[in-house]
Scaffold this motif. Structure first.
Motif, PDB file in Angstrom:
ATOM      1  N   ARG A 251     -18.328  -5.026  -1.430  1.00 47.30           N
ATOM      2  CA  ARG A 251     -17.781  -5.760  -2.405  1.00 47.30           C
ATOM      3  C   ARG A 251     -16.465  -5.713  -2.594  1.00 47.30           C
ATOM      4  NH1 ARG A 251     -22.741  -6.384  -2.258  1.00 47.30           N
ATOM      5  NH2 ARG A 251     -24.275  -6.929  -3.868  1.00 47.30           N
ATOM      6  N   MET A 252     -15.992  -4.706  -2.422  1.00 45.26           N
ATOM      7  CA  MET A 252     -14.291  -4.351  -2.727  1.00 45.26           C
ATOM      8  C   MET A 252     -13.845  -3.750  -1.619  1.00 45.26           C
ATOM      9  SD  MET A 252     -14.379  -3.178  -6.500  1.00 45.26           S
ATOM     10  CE  MET A 252     -15.552  -3.834  -7.795  1.00 45.26           C
ATOM     11  N   VAL A 253     -12.572  -4.032  -1.175  1.00 46.74           N
ATOM     12  CA  VAL A 253     -11.771  -3.537  -0.165  1.00 46.74           C
ATOM     13  C   VAL A 253     -10.409  -3.496  -0.796  1.00 46.74           C
ATOM     14  CG1 VAL A 253     -10.650  -3.756   2.318  1.00 46.74           C
ATOM     15  CG2 VAL A 253     -12.652  -4.624   1.781  1.00 46.74           C
ATOM     16  N   HIS A 254      -9.743  -1.943  -0.710  1.00 41.12           N
ATOM     17  CA  HIS A 254      -8.710  -1.584  -1.453  1.00 41.12           C
ATOM     18  C   HIS A 254      -7.783  -1.307  -0.115  1.00 41.12           C
ATOM     19  CE1 HIS A 254     -10.939  -1.524  -5.091  1.00 41.12           C
ATOM     20  NE2 HIS A 254     -11.761  -0.746  -4.533  1.00 41.12           N
ATOM     21  N   VAL A 255      -6.613  -1.907  -0.106  1.00 35.93           N
ATOM     22  CA  VAL A 255      -5.565  -1.731   0.943  1.00 35.93           C
ATOM     23  C   VAL A 255      -4.412  -1.137   0.356  1.00 35.93           C
ATOM     24  CG1 VAL A 255      -4.216  -2.655   2.814  1.00 35.93           C
ATOM     25  CG2 VAL A 255      -6.219  -3.837   2.175  1.00 35.93           C
ATOM     26  N   GLN A 256      -4.019   0.287   0.969  1.00 34.52           N
ATOM     27  CA  GLN A 256      -2.731   0.748   0.523  1.00 34.52           C
ATOM     28  C   GLN A 256      -1.572   0.925   1.775  1.00 34.52           C
ATOM     29  OE1 GLN A 256      -2.631   3.952  -2.216  1.00 34.52           O
ATOM     30  NE2 GLN A 256      -1.662   5.309  -0.832  1.00 34.52           N
ATOM     31  N   ASP A 257      -0.862   0.013   1.507  1.00 31.21           N
ATOM     32  CA  ASP A 257       0.283  -0.168   2.782  1.00 31.21           C
ATOM     33  C   ASP A 257       1.610  -0.480   2.299  1.00 31.21           C
ATOM     34  OD1 ASP A 257       1.691  -0.794   4.946  1.00 31.21           O
ATOM     35  OD2 ASP A 257      -0.166  -1.346   6.193  1.00 31.21           O
ATOM     36  N   ALA A 258       2.681   0.396   2.202  1.00 32.85           N
ATOM     37  CA  ALA A 258       3.827  -0.005   1.528  1.00 32.85           C
ATOM     38  C   ALA A 258       4.654  -1.004   2.312  1.00 32.85           C
ATOM     39  CB  ALA A 258       4.647   1.365   1.819  1.00 32.85           C
ATOM     40  N   TYR A 259       3.924  -1.385   3.606  1.00 34.57           N
ATOM     41  CA  TYR A 259       5.023  -2.366   4.634  1.00 34.57           C
ATOM     42  C   TYR A 259       4.224  -3.790   4.727  1.00 34.57           C
ATOM     43  CZ  TYR A 259       7.463   2.254   4.658  1.00 34.57           C
ATOM     44  OH  TYR A 259       7.792   3.490   4.550  1.00 34.57           O
ATOM     45  N   ILE A 260       3.859  -4.495   3.769  1.00 34.51           N
ATOM     46  CA  ILE A 260       3.673  -5.756   3.789  1.00 34.51           C
ATOM     47  C   ILE A 260       4.741  -6.666   3.485  1.00 34.51           C
ATOM     48  CG2 ILE A 260       1.689  -7.615   3.411  1.00 34.51           C
ATOM     49  CD1 ILE A 260       0.547  -5.113   4.900  1.00 34.51           C
TER      50      ILE A 260
ATOM     51  N   VAL B  17     -13.622   4.648   5.015  1.00 32.05           N
ATOM     52  CA  VAL B  17     -12.162   5.026   4.778  1.00 32.05           C
ATOM     53  C   VAL B  17     -11.566   5.030   5.896  1.00 32.05           C
ATOM     54  CG1 VAL B  17     -10.423   6.500   3.829  1.00 32.05           C
ATOM     55  CG2 VAL B  17     -12.574   6.359   2.564  1.00 32.05           C
ATOM     56  N   VAL B  18     -10.431   4.091   6.234  1.00 33.25           N
ATOM     57  CA  VAL B  18      -9.759   4.110   7.523  1.00 33.25           C
ATOM     58  C   VAL B  18      -8.175   4.650   7.195  1.00 33.25           C
ATOM     59  CG1 VAL B  18      -8.987   2.484   9.351  1.00 33.25           C
ATOM     60  CG2 VAL B  18     -11.329   2.263   8.356  1.00 33.25           C
ATOM     61  N   LYS B  19      -7.770   5.389   7.917  1.00 37.52           N
ATOM     62  CA  LYS B  19      -6.455   5.741   7.844  1.00 37.52           C
ATOM     63  C   LYS B  19      -5.742   5.563   9.130  1.00 37.52           C
ATOM     64  CE  LYS B  19      -7.599   9.722   5.054  1.00 37.52           C
ATOM     65  NZ  LYS B  19      -6.621   9.563   3.735  1.00 37.52           N
ATOM     66  N   SER B  20      -4.626   5.168   9.073  1.00 35.95           N
ATOM     67  CA  SER B  20      -3.810   4.548  10.368  1.00 35.95           C
ATOM     68  C   SER B  20      -2.286   4.834  10.028  1.00 35.95           C
ATOM     69  CB  SER B  20      -4.040   3.426  10.773  1.00 35.95           C
ATOM     70  OG  SER B  20      -3.090   2.777  11.706  1.00 35.95           O
ATOM     71  N   GLY B  21      -1.625   5.434  10.943  1.00 34.80           N
ATOM     72  CA  GLY B  21      -0.273   5.864  10.827  1.00 34.80           C
ATOM     73  C   GLY B  21       0.441   4.597  10.852  1.00 34.80           C
ATOM     74  N   ARG B  22       0.111   3.605  11.372  1.00 32.69           N
ATOM     75  CA  ARG B  22       0.740   2.434  11.458  1.00 32.69           C
ATOM     76  C   ARG B  22       0.301   1.184  10.656  1.00 32.69           C
ATOM     77  NH1 ARG B  22       4.863   1.964  15.308  1.00 32.69           N
ATOM     78  NH2 ARG B  22       5.071  -0.236  14.793  1.00 32.69           N
ATOM     79  N   GLY B  23      -0.991   1.676   9.796  1.00 32.79           N
ATOM     80  CA  GLY B  23      -1.560   0.409   8.874  1.00 32.79           C
ATOM     81  C   GLY B  23      -2.076  -0.594   9.876  1.00 32.79           C
TER      82      GLY B  23
ATOM     83  N   ILE C 200      -7.261   2.241   4.146  1.00 36.89           N
ATOM     84  CA  ILE C 200      -8.074   1.272   3.449  1.00 36.89           C
ATOM     85  C   ILE C 200      -9.369   1.633   2.990  1.00 36.89           C
ATOM     86  CG2 ILE C 200      -9.117  -1.248   4.014  1.00 36.89           C
ATOM     87  CD1 ILE C 200      -7.141  -1.375   6.157  1.00 36.89           C
ATOM     88  N   ILE C 201      -9.603   1.629   1.878  1.00 35.69           N
ATOM     89  CA  ILE C 201     -10.894   2.159   1.360  1.00 35.69           C
ATOM     90  C   ILE C 201     -11.899   0.797   1.106  1.00 35.69           C
ATOM     91  CG2 ILE C 201     -12.362   3.044  -0.735  1.00 35.69           C
ATOM     92  CD1 ILE C 201      -9.862   4.860  -1.201  1.00 35.69           C
TER      93      ILE C 201
END
Length: 235
Positions: A110-119, A194-200, A187-188
């Motif tokens: 239902r929901m996707v939460h993206v946290q990425d300082a570099y968009i 939960v997906v964690k990536s060094g480069r997003g 990204i949650i």
């Protein structure tokens, strides 16, 4: 506002009140469930309203508050167990978003939460659009995408607004916030991943020409070296 829309909003009210009380009592898991139930009812009502209508715009303000509350709780309540790790070697191919994120998308999402300082840069914006395209196509019941990105991305307000309007036509709400303190990229997905990536999302190398393999098909695009961790939250 129609009677059906009013009925949906009336049902959402007590559920959201219970969610607030659960959160105050420290019952975060139960609060999350109730917030999401209330949000889904509000989303159903909003989908019945014309985009840009006065009623819809008023409801959106409260809707955004509750969605951001859920995003905050998801980040605070993410007890996870590592499931898998993908190591992408330099210049390797075959790592499009479809290959990477399909496992995270299903009818329960239902929901996707993206946290990425570099968009911020053009290609980073395009990557985010590609990501949205994928999850919309694979998640029939998707309601909301949130993005928390850096303050430098404020210059992209017009681009985010254009993407917001496009997603609204598909029944998906995009909410973008900015922060000067975030660093981690993750990204949650509210179905447990939960997906964690060094480069997003920014792990593709720039194409070396306009008429080469990988210019458009990201599965053919060489990648930077990076590691992506996939975690499944404990139920």
């Amino acid at each position: 506002m129609s009677a059906d829309e009013k009925s949906l909003l009336k049902k959402a009210g007590p559920i959201l009140c219970d969610a607030v009380n659960d959160e105050k009592a420290g019952k975060l898991s139960r609060a999350l469930v109730r917030y999401k139930q209330g949000i889904e009812l509000i989303a159903q009502a909003m989908r019945k309203m014309p985009i840009g209508s006065e009623d819809r715009n008023k409801i959106m303000k409260n809707f955004a508050i509750y969605v951001r509350k859920v995003a905050d709780l998801e980040y605070r309540n993410k007890t996870s167990a590592e499931v898998d790790q993908l190591r992408i070697t330099a210049n390797s191919i075959g790592h499009s978003y479809k290959e990477v994120f399909t496992r995270c998308c299903d009818a329960q999402l239902r929901m996707v939460h993206v946290q990425d300082a570099y968009i911020v840069a053009h290609h980073q914006l395009v990557n985010f659009v590609r990501f949205c395209e994928l999850i919309v196509s694979l998640s029939a019941n998707l309601l909301v995408i949130t993005l928390l990105t850096g303050e430098d991305a404020r210059k992209n307000q017009a681009e985010f607004a254009e993407l917001t309007r496009s997603l609204e036509k598909r029944g998906v709400t995009l909410l973008v916030d900015f922060s000067s303190t975030i660093h981690d990229r993750e990204i949650i997905f509210d179905n447990g991943w939960v997906v964690k990536s060094g480069r997003g999302l920014d792990y593709f190398r720039p194409p070396e020409g306009k008429y080469i393999l990988g210019a458009y098909d990201m599965a053919q695009r060489p990648c930077h070296e990076t590691t992506i961790d996939f975690l499944k939250r404990k139920s």
